[in-house]
Design an enzyme around this catalytic site. Structure first.
Site, PDB file in Angstrom:
ATOM      1  N   GLY A 125       0.766  -1.228  -0.241  1.00 41.43           N
ATOM      2  CA  GLY A 125      -0.069  -0.187   0.029  1.00 41.43           C
ATOM      3  C   GLY A 125       0.846   1.318  -0.037  1.00 41.43           C
TER       4      GLY A 125
ATOM      5  N   CYS B 112       5.409  -5.886   1.350  1.00 38.95           N
ATOM      6  CA  CYS B 112       5.669  -4.731   1.610  1.00 38.95           C
ATOM      7  C   CYS B 112       5.147  -3.858   2.633  1.00 38.95           C
ATOM      8  CB  CYS B 112       5.378  -4.221  -0.059  1.00 38.95           C
ATOM      9  SG  CYS B 112       6.211  -2.771  -0.233  1.00 38.95           S
ATOM     10  N   TYR B 113       4.355  -2.943   2.330  1.00 35.18           N
ATOM     11  CA  TYR B 113       3.630  -2.232   3.407  1.00 35.18           C
ATOM     12  C   TYR B 113       3.076  -3.290   4.355  1.00 35.18           C
ATOM     13  CZ  TYR B 113       0.590   0.719   6.468  1.00 35.18           C
ATOM     14  OH  TYR B 113      -0.023   1.274   7.121  1.00 35.18           O
TER      15      TYR B 113
ATOM     16  N   HIS C  32       7.751  -7.735  -4.046  1.00 37.22           N
ATOM     17  CA  HIS C  32       6.076  -7.928  -4.335  1.00 37.22           C
ATOM     18  C   HIS C  32       5.963  -9.652  -5.195  1.00 37.22           C
ATOM     19  CE1 HIS C  32       3.717  -4.502  -3.519  1.00 37.22           C
ATOM     20  NE2 HIS C  32       4.853  -3.863  -3.647  1.00 37.22           N
TER      21      HIS C  32
ATOM     22  N   GLU D  45       3.778 -11.172  -6.057  1.00 38.19           N
ATOM     23  CA  GLU D  45       2.618 -11.345  -6.903  1.00 38.19           C
ATOM     24  C   GLU D  45       2.635 -10.563  -8.265  1.00 38.19           C
ATOM     25  OE1 GLU D  45       3.188  -9.258  -4.482  1.00 38.19           O
ATOM     26  OE2 GLU D  45       1.544  -7.466  -4.367  1.00 38.19           O
TER      27      GLU D  45
ATOM     28  N   SER E  90     -26.570 -11.327 -24.299  1.00 36.15           N
ATOM     29  CA  SER E  90     -26.075 -10.299 -25.486  1.00 36.15           C
ATOM     30  C   SER E  90     -24.905 -11.121 -26.238  1.00 36.15           C
ATOM     31  CB  SER E  90     -24.828  -9.347 -24.689  1.00 36.15           C
ATOM     32  OG  SER E  90     -23.783  -9.751 -24.308  1.00 36.15           O
ATOM     33  N   GLY E  91     -24.533 -12.299 -25.785  1.00 36.96           N
ATOM     34  CA  GLY E  91     -23.671 -13.260 -26.493  1.00 36.96           C
ATOM     35  C   GLY E  91     -22.280 -13.122 -26.156  1.00 36.96           C
ATOM     36  N   GLY E  92     -22.196 -12.043 -25.223  1.00 38.64           N
ATOM     37  CA  GLY E  92     -20.892 -12.123 -24.726  1.00 38.64           C
ATOM     38  C   GLY E  92     -20.539 -13.012 -23.692  1.00 38.64           C
TER      39      GLY E  92
ATOM     40  N   ASP F 136     -19.548 -12.998 -20.400  1.00 38.26           N
ATOM     41  CA  ASP F 136     -20.307 -13.101 -19.075  1.00 38.26           C
ATOM     42  C   ASP F 136     -21.773 -13.382 -19.008  1.00 38.26           C
ATOM     43  OD1 ASP F 136     -17.831 -12.052 -18.613  1.00 38.26           O
ATOM     44  OD2 ASP F 136     -18.437  -9.998 -18.234  1.00 38.26           O
ATOM     45  N   SER F 137     -22.409 -12.740 -19.961  1.00 37.45           N
ATOM     46  CA  SER F 137     -24.135 -12.923 -20.009  1.00 37.45           C
ATOM     47  C   SER F 137     -24.322 -14.608 -20.552  1.00 37.45           C
ATOM     48  CB  SER F 137     -24.942 -11.948 -20.805  1.00 37.45           C
ATOM     49  OG  SER F 137     -24.592 -12.284 -22.407  1.00 37.45           O
ATOM     50  N   SER F 138     -23.398 -15.132 -21.301  1.00 35.79           N
ATOM     51  CA  SER F 138     -23.844 -16.519 -21.920  1.00 35.79           C
ATOM     52  C   SER F 138     -23.424 -17.295 -20.711  1.00 35.79           C
ATOM     53  CB  SER F 138     -22.754 -16.785 -23.004  1.00 35.79           C
ATOM     54  OG  SER F 138     -22.691 -15.767 -24.137  1.00 35.79           O
TER      55      SER F 138
ATOM     56  N   LYS G 258     -12.473 -12.701 -14.674  1.00 43.71           N
ATOM     57  CA  LYS G 258     -12.695 -12.975 -16.097  1.00 43.71           C
ATOM     58  C   LYS G 258     -12.376 -14.445 -16.577  1.00 43.71           C
ATOM     59  CE  LYS G 258     -14.322 -11.230 -19.971  1.00 43.71           C
ATOM     60  NZ  LYS G 258     -15.676 -10.389 -20.019  1.00 43.71           N
TER      61      LYS G 258
END
Ligand code: XMP
Length: 534
Positions: free
Chosen positions: A68, A95-96, A191, A193, A244-246, A248-250, A390
């Site tokens: 941070g 780190c922080y 870090h 990550e 929508s066919g995208g 996420d909605s699919s 995602k």
């Protein structure tokens, strides 16, 4: 329909949980990504929200304190509750997170001097070498004597807390890796990550093994749990979903359909601004192949009618947004007894970011086309992807049997081709654009580049230029090809196609698409450009 709109709480699941306490680092989400890759379930919560009661309720099997921007030497700088250190679970400070651990457990931190003055601040690549003490935290590390890590700190630990020992040092960080082996507390200055720490995955693997995680976070398990949760939430009531066919909605629709079958009705708003064959493909896939109830709202005339003569980008977007809601609502009203609206909200949309100016603030993307609807229609939300990143949504889609052609698709904006047709939209221009786009994407696929590119499309320009084909003069539209690499769409670089690829593609478009006689390639990055043209 129900009277209130409410957001459901994340699903409760039985898997082991790791808590990441966020102190505002830009890369905290990457910690979660690394852990999810290891099949460890984790959640990120801003430090302000982590109280003793929260900890008890969450029941973490391990805790990670993120980096941070604050300085622990300043009064009022953020702290986790002291209880974190008495839960009896492993704690890793990054780190922080390292500095705050040392400060709270009896060590000492000094404010950093920026390098150049003999100071100890470090930004960028550094190399850590091991101290003689072996530690299970570093299994698989130092095989080449030293490890590259990424440092980004102003302050530094001047004295480690009682019980800690040094496991690794770098030229500017005598306490680069430290551990209290009795309590399984670990603290690192760098870090692990970020991908500039190439062996970071092994580091996290070691940490979660020490903490006893079984790796019980799998997509098959998630699917089973999500189906049970959706059934419990919805009961025998009706759900509507904007499809929508995208990706996420699919995936949302496929998952909910698995849970409640015909109680789900999808509304696919076809605004006439879709790509070639897109409407047909979406309906064929979900209605014919997967047996979902899909209402195909074919409203091209309405949208294109209202867009006629409009050339201002914001006006176009507003018209489309307003009509989209009207159309969705009209179709949804016909669904008897719909009480829930399904949305493909993802985890990055719901993580609260740490703000130092006034408490946690929610970062909610406003890209959902049906965003304002739940309140307006008094619908409750079903958001079964709220816990997923995602790429996990893609994995879930595969798990549910959706074809790769849907899962691996480039993003497509809600306003569709309207924002790829600068200036006035006409049906003729849209037809040309659709054909050119199809040829371009075909070229990208044929050359095996589709998955390397984050998003690619054609924009048809509002200019016509003179050309010559055969013996004749042409006066046709110019188009621009766009292809970008990106991680999240917030920043982007243009894709470095070879000249051969560009030449071949231009030739194909001009030969195969009547109406275009000039092709350009857009080499603008974002910023200063945006990905779309409007
Ligand atoms: P820009 O053009 O802002 O786009 O660089 C960033 C990403 O967002 C997509 N985009 C949208 N997606 N509704 C959406 O669902 C929208 O109104 C919208 N505008 C842009 C764009 O395609 C790119 O992926």
């Amino acid at each position: 329909m129900a009277a209130n709109c409410s957001v459901i709480e994340p699903m409760t699941q039985d898997h082991q949980r790791l808590l990441i306490i966020d102190f505002g680092s830009q890369v905290t989400q990457l910690i979660a990504r690394r852990l999810r890759e290891l099949n460890v379930y984790c959640e990120i919560h801003p430090f302000q929200n982590v109280t003793d009661a929260f900890l008890q309720d969450f029941g973490p099997k391990a805790v990670i304190l993120s980096g941070g921007p604050a300085s622990v030497v300043h009064d009022g700088s953020p702290r986790p509750p002291a209880t974190v250190f008495s839960l009896g679970v492993p704690v890793l400070g990054i780190c922080y997170g390292q500095q705050v651990m040392m400060q709270m457990l009896g060590g000492r931190v000094e404010g950093g001097k920026i390098s150049g003055g003999g100071g100890t601040a470090e930004f960028g690549r550094a190399y850590v070498t091991p101290a003689p003490t072996g530690s299970p935290l570093l299994t698989g590390w130092f095989l080449d004597q030293k490890e590259q890590v990424w440092m980004s700190h102003g302050d530094h630990v001047a004295e480690i807390a009682p019980g800690f020992e040094v496991l690794g040092t770098s030229p500017n960080a005598p306490f680069a890796i430290t551990a209290d082996p009795m309590r399984n507390f670990f603290a690192v200055q760098f870090h692990p990550e970020v991908h500039h720490t190439p062996n970071g995955k092994t580091f996290f693997e070691n940490f979660v093994r020490i903490a006893g995680f079984a790796g019980d976070w799998t997509m098959a398990g998630y699917r089973e749990q999500a189906v049970a949760d959706i059934r419990a939430q919805v009961g025998d009531r009706q759900v509507i979903c904007g499809l929508s066919g995208g990706v996420d909605s699919s995936v949302t629709a496929a998952l909910i359909h698995e849970a409640i079958g015909d109680q789900l009705t999808c509304v696919f708003v076809d605004h006439g601004l879709l790509r070639k064959d897109e409407g047909k493909d979406v309906v064929a896939m979900f209605r014919d192949h997967m047996n979902l109830k899909v209402l195909h709202a074919d409203e091209a005339d309405l949208f294109l009618g209202e867009l006629e003569g409009q050339s201002d980008p914001e006006t176009k977007r507003k018209i489309i947004g307003r009509l989209f809601i009207d159309v969705f609502q009209k179709y949804a009203n016909d669904i008897d007894g719909a009480e829930f609206l399904a949305q493909g909200t993802l985890y990055p949309d719901v993580i609260e970011s740490v703000s130092f100016s006034g408490g946690p603030s929610a970062t909610i993307k406003s890209h959902h086309n049906v965003g304002g609807l739940p309140e307006k229609m008094g619908l409750k939300l079903v958001e079964p992807l709220r816990e997923l990143f995602k790429d996990e949504v893609r994995a879930l889609g595969r798990e549910l049997g959706l074809p790769d052609s849907f899962i691996g698709r480039h993003p497509f904006p809600g306003p569709g081709l309207a924002i790829r047709c600068p200036g006035e939209i006409t049906r003729a221009k849209l037809d040309i654009l659709r054909e050119a786009d199809a040829v371009y994407i075909d070229q990208i696929r044929k050359h095996g580049l589709y998955d390397e590119i984050w998003q690619a499309f054609v924009a048809i320009l509002p200019v016509r230029t003179v050309g010559v084909m055969g013996d004749g003069r042409t006066y046709d539209y110019a188009c621009a090809l766009r292809a970008v690499t990106s991680v999240d769409g917030m920043t982007a670089d243009y894709y470095p196609f070879s000249h051969e690829f560009l030449g071949e593609t231009a030739t194909r478009i001009i030969n195969e698409v009547p109406g275009i006689n000039r092709v350009t390639y857009d080499i603008t990055s974002k910023p200063p450009g945006t990905i779309e043209w409007e």
